[in-house]
Design an enzyme around this catalytic site. Structure first.
Site, PDB file in Angstrom:
ATOM      1  N   GLN A   1       0.818  -1.225   0.000  1.00 52.81           N
ATOM      2  CA  GLN A   1       0.000   0.000   0.000  1.00 52.81           C
ATOM      3  C   GLN A   1       0.844   1.265   0.000  1.00 52.81           C
ATOM      4  O   GLN A   1       0.302   2.360  -0.172  1.00 52.81           O
ATOM      5  CB  GLN A   1      -0.927   0.013   1.225  1.00 52.81           C
ATOM      6  CG  GLN A   1      -2.008  -1.031   1.199  1.00 52.81           C
ATOM      7  CD  GLN A   1      -3.056  -0.785   0.114  1.00 52.81           C
ATOM      8  OE1 GLN A   1      -3.189   0.313  -0.411  1.00 52.81           O
ATOM      9  NE2 GLN A   1      -3.801  -1.827  -0.232  1.00 52.81           N
TER      10      GLN A   1
ATOM     11  N   CYS B   1      -9.676  -7.568   4.534  1.00 57.34           N
ATOM     12  CA  CYS B   1      -8.638  -8.579   4.816  1.00 57.34           C
ATOM     13  C   CYS B   1      -7.735  -8.128   5.965  1.00 57.34           C
ATOM     14  O   CYS B   1      -6.524  -8.398   5.959  1.00 57.34           O
ATOM     15  CB  CYS B   1      -7.785  -8.904   3.592  1.00 57.34           C
ATOM     16  SG  CYS B   1      -8.728  -9.507   2.200  1.00 57.34           S
TER      17      CYS B   1
END
Ligand code: 7TS
Length: 414
Positions: free
Chosen positions: A210, A372
């Site tokens: 990310q 998740c």
């Protein structure tokens, strides 16, 4: 992240949007507002063209043919590896393993260390990891008898570094933390975590999945041991990514999978393995994907990561302010200056899934659920959040559409 004046024009976004064919389409009769960039980014024409060009002009298996086409494909693939190496400033291309993505990269390292860890050893994992940076380590602990310990998080969406200090000891062999949290956007202080971990002799794997879309990591400056990335979050295709590892550490690790291309010599009595990076690249790889990964980094670097970060901060500050003005909204995680362009939130009394479904009807794509990262949801005692994640090709006017769609959804569901 630095704070930016919202009126400053940092990028020519209208021009950039022309590079992304999918941004011109409609969803449910409305112009698409794509705010699910943390799940996967959209793909610019330059990257799509690169894949088409591969299949039209370069398609051959790599590292094996004497014929010219195989050489052309091999050169394109190895050039892409060099682009990736340069981008992350690795010392050598031997340290860049092209994998299927972050999940594959982490499992490769976890499998390798399962040969070295033993009962009594400890590994630390942060409380704000994606499941792919939790489950492989649990599997490794089950195999080896090592103990998994958790660096807890605080209510403000940051890690509790005081507890981290207490957890570190000579028993700590490995530390796993993401550079940026997928569910909250928090930018973690990985420099400090790496330095402190190294002082007790532990190795550090940073999941950069990310972080890579928003900032440029320099693996040498960070002195990180392993760093992982998925190309599909940085304008590249799915099914390809990177494992960076220090050469001496990768040399120590046994291969993950056996097969073609990862060997030096094979007989039924004994097989010797190829050197880096091929030792970890068994079988025919995602050749077009690897080449397109390089094209995606070239595309983003041509725009410039400093400009991308500054522009995304404008979007984040604007959207945060607008969201905070809606009654009943709770935003989870850090303040804008401590995170990337992610807004994870709930509206009091409404299930995130219901909000996501109505937003979709109005053309706005967000992710809802636990992302998740179930331990984060357990920490806040919620089933999930609505997550709007922005990219450099999003606009202020799209945020306006999102906010008014959200207000409409709220009034329909209240
Ligand atoms: N690590 C982090 C921090 C992630 O955000 C993701 C994917 C992964 C690992 C796994 O990456 P993969 O490419 O191997 O699947 N994150 C998300 C998400 O937030 N929404 O969809 C996928």
């Amino acid at each position: 992240m630095k704070m930016i004046n919202t009126s400053e024009q940092i990028l020519d976004v209208e021009k950039i949007r022309q590079d992304f064919p999918i941004l011109q389409r409609e969803i449910n009769g409305k112009p698409l507002v794509y705010f699910d960039n943390a799940a996967t980014s959209q793909t610019p024409k330059a990257v799509i063209d690169c894949i088409v060009d591969y299949y039209e002009n370069k398609n051959a298996n790599i590292h094996r043919g004497v014929h010219s086409l195989s050489q052309i494909a091999t050169d394109a693939y190895e050039n892409a590896r060099e682009t990736v190496r340069k981008h992350f400033n690795a010392k050598s291309a031997n340290e860049i393993i092209l994998t299927a993505g972050t999940t594959h990269s982490i499992n490769l390292v976890a499998n390798g260390y399962s040969h070295f860890l033993k009962s009594g050893d400890e590994i630390l994992v942060s409380a704000m990891e994606h499941h792919s940076n939790i489950v492989p380590w649990q599997m490794l602990c089950n195999k080896t008898g090592a103990t998994l310990k958790v660096i807890p998080m605080l209510n403000n969406g940051e890690l509790d570094l005081q507890v981290f200090d207490d957890l570190l000891s000579e028993r700590t062999k490995m530390v796993f933390v993401n550079h940026v949290s997928n569910a909250l956007g928090t930018i973690n202080p990985i420099e400090e975590i790496i330095n402190k971990s190294h002082k007790v002799g532990a190795k550090v794997l940073v999941d950069g999945a990310q972080a890579a879309p928003h900032l440029k990591a320099d693996v040498q400056a960070l002195d990180v041991d392993f760093y992982t990335v998925s190309a599909h979050k940085i304008c590249g295709p799915t099914g390809v990514g990177m494992l960076y590892g220090k050469e001496e550490l990768l040399n120590e690790l046994p291969p993950y999978q056996g097969g073609g291309e990862m060997i030096a010599e094979v007989s039924f009595e004994k097989t010797t393995y190829a050197g880096l990076p091929h030792k970890f690249e068994a079988g025919t790889p995602n050749i077009s994907g690897g080449i397109a990964f390089g094209a995606a980094l070239d595309y983003m670097n041509a725009i410039g990561f400093d400009k991308i970060a500054d522009y995304e901060m404008q979007l984040l500050v604007y959207a945060t302010k607008a969201l905070e003005e809606i009654e009943g909204v709770r935003i989870y995680g850090a303040k804008p200056e401590k995170k990337t362009a992610v807004l994870s939130f709930n509206i009091e009394g409404i299930h995130p899934y219901d909000i996501g479904t109505l937003l979709d009807k109005m053309g706005v794509a967000v992710r809802t659920g636990h992302h998740c990262a179930q331990p984060i949801m357990s920490f806040y005692k919620i089933p999930g959040t609505v997550r709007a994640s922005f990219s450099f090709y999003n606009t202020i006017s799209e945020i306006d559409v999102f906010i008014s769609a959200l207000k409409k959804a709220k009034s329909m569901l209240s």
